[in-house]
Write a protein that holds these residues in place. Structure first.
Motif, PDB file in Angstrom:
ATOM      1  N   UNK A  34      41.692  47.023  24.813  1.00  0.00           N
ATOM      2  CA  UNK A  34      41.437  47.413  26.204  1.00  0.00           C
ATOM      3  C   UNK A  34      41.333  46.158  27.065  1.00  0.00           C
ATOM      4  N   UNK A  35      41.950  46.220  28.242  1.00  0.00           N
ATOM      5  CA  UNK A  35      41.984  45.070  29.145  1.00  0.00           C
ATOM      6  C   UNK A  35      41.879  45.578  30.582  1.00  0.00           C
ATOM      7  N   UNK A  36      41.508  44.704  31.521  1.00  0.00           N
ATOM      8  CA  UNK A  36      41.491  45.120  32.937  1.00  0.00           C
ATOM      9  C   UNK A  36      42.899  45.412  33.435  1.00  0.00           C
ATOM     10  N   UNK A  37      43.036  46.425  34.290  1.00  0.00           N
ATOM     11  CA  UNK A  37      44.336  46.706  34.903  1.00  0.00           C
ATOM     12  C   UNK A  37      44.684  45.637  35.937  1.00  0.00           C
ATOM     13  N   UNK A  38      43.657  45.091  36.596  1.00  0.00           N
ATOM     14  CA  UNK A  38      43.837  44.043  37.589  1.00  0.00           C
ATOM     15  C   UNK A  38      42.522  43.280  37.705  1.00  0.00           C
ATOM     16  N   UNK A  39      42.465  42.330  38.605  1.00  0.00           N
ATOM     17  CA  UNK A  39      41.290  41.465  38.702  1.00  0.00           C
ATOM     18  C   UNK A  39      40.028  42.232  39.054  1.00  0.00           C
TER      19      UNK A  39
END
Length: 461
Positions: A354-359
């Motif tokens: 899982x990672x951020x979609x944007x900042x």
């Protein structure tokens, strides 16, 4: 039977819930697209046979005897079949634990299905092991299935539960995004970069399809060429290629359907390719035109668009992936430029986490997906040899008999990563890297060429 070959030809698969395991032949693979609720899912790509395990802990189900549980779960499979039949129960022992087996047969439409349904009374849970299809008339195949099931056991030491993430295609029926694209290509040591930006729009096409359109607002190509005429030709060609890009259609379950308005695009692109073609040899220009027509056609463009869609969306949709697990399967690669042949391709998929979609996404609402495709079969090398040899000889004209060129080996490795929301597969970033290796023997001299292509596309909604 495969077990008689020895343990060197078998490997152990472990369930994602950390409870159980079983042994399979080494060519079996984990399958993310079958039975999303099962804790262990495996497929034999050679026979299209599958096996899954569902485990039921005491606090998850109403307590019932092994016999009652086995009949209940097996009858649930029977309910999904037409003209279904349930065999009498068969009592057996699997790895020292009591078990009951049923055979279930029936039809789904015109297709005949047969399941081997086995429930094992484990120390900590009851386990339902399902194998299919089991050919009723093939006793050897049925025995091989039973050998697989006979290796099932609860692990001596429970492992940590592996998080699994379900991926679903659920694009909105109307949407718009801006995109920024950057690519770099190196061929025969010559590097070219392209940057572009524009819009992608999605709208409903009836109840079951989506129409996806792309509009380029601006682009640039670097570096410029010292030959002004050639540079102007390539700029105009790129400008035409970026204008009126064909729309394409996908189904609401993520399958590629086809390309729209491609004829006008191809006509315009062809005119641009042939207009002011560099060089003043009329005969040679005709040969170049024939080559370009084979490389830029409705078939090649449709295949390119579908390949991009499949790599970024369709190949993932409907799967349930354990974080970090490698899922390997065999596929077929086709390209119209090499004719109608299909070449063996190995595909490896991983959900990296899982990672951020944007900042600004503190909740890490996206997942990072990676797919690696490799084509290196001798049949692919032979097809490349035929294409290169015919092309070079065709261009050589009167000197064709003097051409002595051969492709000794050809392969490519393509890596695609996708940053997308798991509940919809709406992308925020995609990257592609392709490395093509070709070993050519020309007039007795061996030369290895390494061509690379990389690109990155970012989307904002």
């Amino acid at each position: 039977m495969w077990m008689a070959m020895g343990s060197a030809n078998a490997r152990t698969l472990y369930s994602d819930d950390g409870i159980s395991e079983l042994n399979v032949p080494e060519h079996w693979v984990l399958s993310p697209h079958i039975s999303a609720t099962a804790s262990l899912r495996a497929t034999d790509p050679r026979t299209n046979t599958s096996l899954v395990v569902n485990s039921y802990l005491p606090d998850e189900i109403k307590p019932m005897s092994l016999a009652r549980m086995a009949e209940k779960l097996s009858r649930a499979l029977l309910e999904g079949l037409d003209k279904g039949r349930l065999s009498p129960p068969r009592k057996l022992t699997i790895q020292g634990r009591p078990a009951i087996e049923y055979e279930i047969t029936g039809r789904v439409g015109d297709m005949r299905l047969s399941y081997l349904s086995t429930v094992v009374e484990g120390r900590t849970a009851q386990h339902h092991v399902i194998a299919w299809p089991v050919a009723e008339s093939n006793k050897a195949a049925r025995a091989a299935q039973r050998e697989l099931v006979a290796t099932f056991k609860e692990s001596t030491k429970q492992r940590s539960v592996r998080e699994r993430i379900d991926l679903s295609f659920n694009w909105p029926r109307k949407a718009e995004s801006t995109f920024a694209f950057h690519s770099k290509q190196t061929r025969r040591g010559q590097a070219t970069e392209i940057r572009m930006n524009g819009y992608t729009r999605v709208r409903a096409l009836g109840d079951n399809q989506l129409l996806i359109s792309t509009q380029v607002a601006g682009f640039s190509r670097l570096p410029g060429d010292g030959d002004e005429a050639r540079s102007a030709y390539l700029h105009n060609l790129l400008q035409q290629a970026m204008s009126g890009i064909p729309d394409y259609v996908v189904s609401t379950d993520g399958a590629f359907v086809g390309v729209e308005n491609i004829d006008n695009y191809l006509d315009r692109l062809e005119q641009s390719m042939f207009k002011a073609l560099p060089g003043d040899d009329a005969a040679m220009q005709q040969k170049v035109k024939a080559l370009l027509r084979s490389l830029v056609s409705e078939a090649t463009l449709t295949q390119a668009i579908q390949e991009e869609w499949d790599n970024q969306v369709a190949n993932w949709a409907g799967g349930s992936y354990a974080k970090g697990e490698r899922y390997v399967y065999a596929a077929q690669y086709q390209t119209a430029a090499l004719g109608s042949g299909a070449f063996p391709m190995t595909v490896t998929q991983r959900l990296l986490g899982r990672v951020p979609c944007n900042e600004g996404d503190l909740a890490q609402g996206c997942v990072l997906l990676e797919q690696v495709s490799r084509v290196s079969d001798p049949a692919f090398s032979q097809a490349m040899h035929t294409f290169v040899s015919q092309t070079v000889k065709g261009m050589a004209d009167d000197q064709a008999d003097e051409v002595n060129i051969a492709v000794d080996r050809a392969e490519f490795v393509k890596t695609v990563t996708v940053l997308a929301r798991p509940e919809s597969l709406v992308p925020y970033e995609t990257t592609t890297s392709k490395v093509t290796t070709i070993v050519v023997i020309d007039q007795g001299q061996t030369e290895t060429t390494l061509d690379t292509e990389t690109s990155r596309t970012r989307y904002a909604y």
